[in-house]
Design a protein around this motif. Structure first.
Motif, short mmCIF file in Angstrom:
data_model
loop_
_atom_site.label_atom_id
_atom_site.label_comp_id
_atom_site.label_asym_id
_atom_site.label_seq_id
_atom_site.Cartn_x
_atom_site.Cartn_y
_atom_site.Cartn_z
N ASP A 35 -10.59 7.87 8.03
CA ASP A 35 -9.18 7.49 7.94
C ASP A 35 -8.40 7.96 9.16
O ASP A 35 -7.66 7.19 9.78
CB ASP A 35 -8.56 8.07 6.66
CG ASP A 35 -9.17 7.50 5.40
OD1 ASP A 35 -9.89 6.49 5.48
OD2 ASP A 35 -8.96 8.09 4.32
N ALA A 128 -2.99 10.17 7.79
CA ALA A 128 -3.85 9.00 7.61
C ALA A 128 -4.11 8.62 6.16
O ALA A 128 -5.18 8.11 5.84
CB ALA A 128 -5.18 9.23 8.33
N HIS A 129 -3.17 8.86 5.27
CA HIS A 129 -3.37 8.45 3.88
C HIS A 129 -3.44 6.93 3.78
O HIS A 129 -2.67 6.22 4.43
CB HIS A 129 -2.24 8.98 3.00
CG HIS A 129 -2.17 10.47 2.96
ND1 HIS A 129 -1.40 11.21 3.83
CD2 HIS A 129 -2.79 11.36 2.15
CE1 HIS A 129 -1.54 12.50 3.56
NE2 HIS A 129 -2.39 12.62 2.55
N THR A 130 -4.34 6.45 2.92
CA THR A 130 -4.56 5.02 2.75
C THR A 130 -4.13 4.57 1.35
O THR A 130 -3.70 5.38 0.53
CB THR A 130 -6.04 4.67 2.94
OG1 THR A 130 -6.79 5.28 1.88
CG2 THR A 130 -6.54 5.14 4.30
N ARG A 170 -9.68 2.33 2.45
CA ARG A 170 -10.68 3.18 3.09
C ARG A 170 -11.75 2.33 3.77
O ARG A 170 -12.25 2.69 4.84
CB ARG A 170 -11.29 4.11 2.04
CG ARG A 170 -12.01 5.30 2.59
CD ARG A 170 -12.18 6.38 1.53
NE ARG A 170 -10.91 7.01 1.20
CZ ARG A 170 -10.49 7.26 -0.04
NH1 ARG A 170 -11.24 6.91 -1.07
NH2 ARG A 170 -9.33 7.84 -0.25
N THR A 173 -10.50 1.41 7.21
CA THR A 173 -10.60 2.46 8.22
C THR A 173 -12.04 2.63 8.70
O THR A 173 -12.28 2.91 9.88
CB THR A 173 -10.05 3.81 7.71
OG1 THR A 173 -10.86 4.29 6.62
CG2 THR A 173 -8.61 3.67 7.25
#
Length: 335
Positions: A35, A128-130, A170, A173
């Motif tokens: 990520d 980088a949270h998805t 995810r 990424t």
């Protein structure tokens, strides 16, 4: 024939462009996982075009035997992407903090971010949270019986922090990393069943996808967006009502509000007003259970308090014959 250009790459680049500070230095927080490396790759695209100043920070929690090597490998990949400056900071996790391992690591990580911003003069940090992280956060909020704000999940913007990848998955990424020829680190704690979030990720969400809906992650993320909008509206209403209800502070900084005026407010607003008063008195946001206990004071039946709230703040109902009669009084913690 040239290799396929992933749509996820352009999506990430557009999302990151809107999150960068056009005037100051933006740092990408990178753990070495897919990520955050994908986030770094998207940010590096804008750095290469000289459209923004972008560096990176790696926070080493020193929780894994290989953490030093992971940090070195991540720094090398970030440097190869062209980000500058690229720095690492060490975060000391306090095992005796009483927060639990995940919360203690988060506290240490944010201390590291503050250190990095002070060291580099950065004005923003990208996280980088998805969408997958968002879905996990909503499920955790449901499990804890939390309110609208917690169901709103992870905010896209909070202070200097930006999370531009909340619309990507995810899998996106991982695709971006493969396209950029980056080698992500697989954190073993992500699959460690000792951690609740890991169980949600590896067991609960896959089960819900199989048994309920293959689009459950997207549905949970959409729930977070709706809840965030609802929570923002309710909080604005509560702030306005709090400003109208709050009387002049007492000699010890006590905060007073008329009981009847509080009772007249809808429950969703009333609880938020009480929480605002607790925070204004130097405490922290109270739990639902503590708020419910304070609400019982408003009915003028049973105990008049005091009730201890988060941060050592006290709440009581003014009794007959006192100058605070028919008022809710929030007393700051006296050091």
């Amino acid at each position: 024939m040239s290799p396929r250009f992933p749509h996820s790459v352009n999506r990430a680049r557009r999302a990151v462009e809107a999150a960068l500070d056009p005037e100051g230095l933006t740092l990408v927080a990178c753990s070495g996982g897919a990520d955050s490396l994908a986030l770094a790759a998207a940010a590096a695209f804008h750095r290469a075009r000289d459209s923004a100043r972008v560096g990176a920070v790696v926070v080493d929690h020193q929780l894994h035997p290989e953490s030093e090597q992971v940090t070195a490998t991540t720094l090398a990949q970030l440097t190869r992407l062209g980000l500058t400056p690229v720095i690492s900071v060490t975060a000391s996790v306090d095992p005796d903090s009483g927060e639990g391992p995940e919360a203690a690591a988060r506290t240490a990580r944010y201390r590291g971010f503050a250190q990095a911003m002070a060291q580099t003069g950065a004005t923003r940090i990208l996280l980088a949270h998805t969408r997958d992280d968002q879905a996990e956060q909503v499920l955790l909020g449901l499990a804890r019986g939390s309110g609208t704000r917690t169901l709103a999940g992870i905010p896209a913007v909070r202070g200097p922090f930006r999370r531009p990848l909340l619309g990507l998955t995810r899998a996106d990424t991982e695709e971006i990393c493969a396209h950029a020829q980056l080698d992500p680190w697989q954190d073993p704690t992500n699959a460690d069943p000792r951690f609740l979030r890991s169980r949600v990720r590896t067991e609960i969400l896959p089960y819900l996808e199989a048994q309920l809906s293959g689009s459950i992650r997207e549905s949970l993320a959409r729930t977070a967006q709706i809840a965030a909008e609802d929570a923002a509206y309710l909080e604005d209403e509560a702030k306005s009502r709090f400003a109208r209800l709050l009387e002049d502070p007492g000699p010890q900084g006590e905060l007073r509000m008329e009981l009847q005026a509080l009772l007249a407010a809808p429950p969703a607003i009333r609880r938020r007003v009480i929480a605002l008063a607790v925070v204004a008195a130097g405490g922290s946001t109270p739990s639902f259970e503590r708020l419910a206990a304070v609400e019982k004071l408003l009915a003028k039946t049973g105990s008049a308090g005091p009730i201890e709230l988060e941060g050592g703040v006290l709440a009581h109902r003014g009794t007959r014959g006192s100058p605070d009669y028919a008022k809710l009084v929030i007393v700051p913690r006296l050091n």
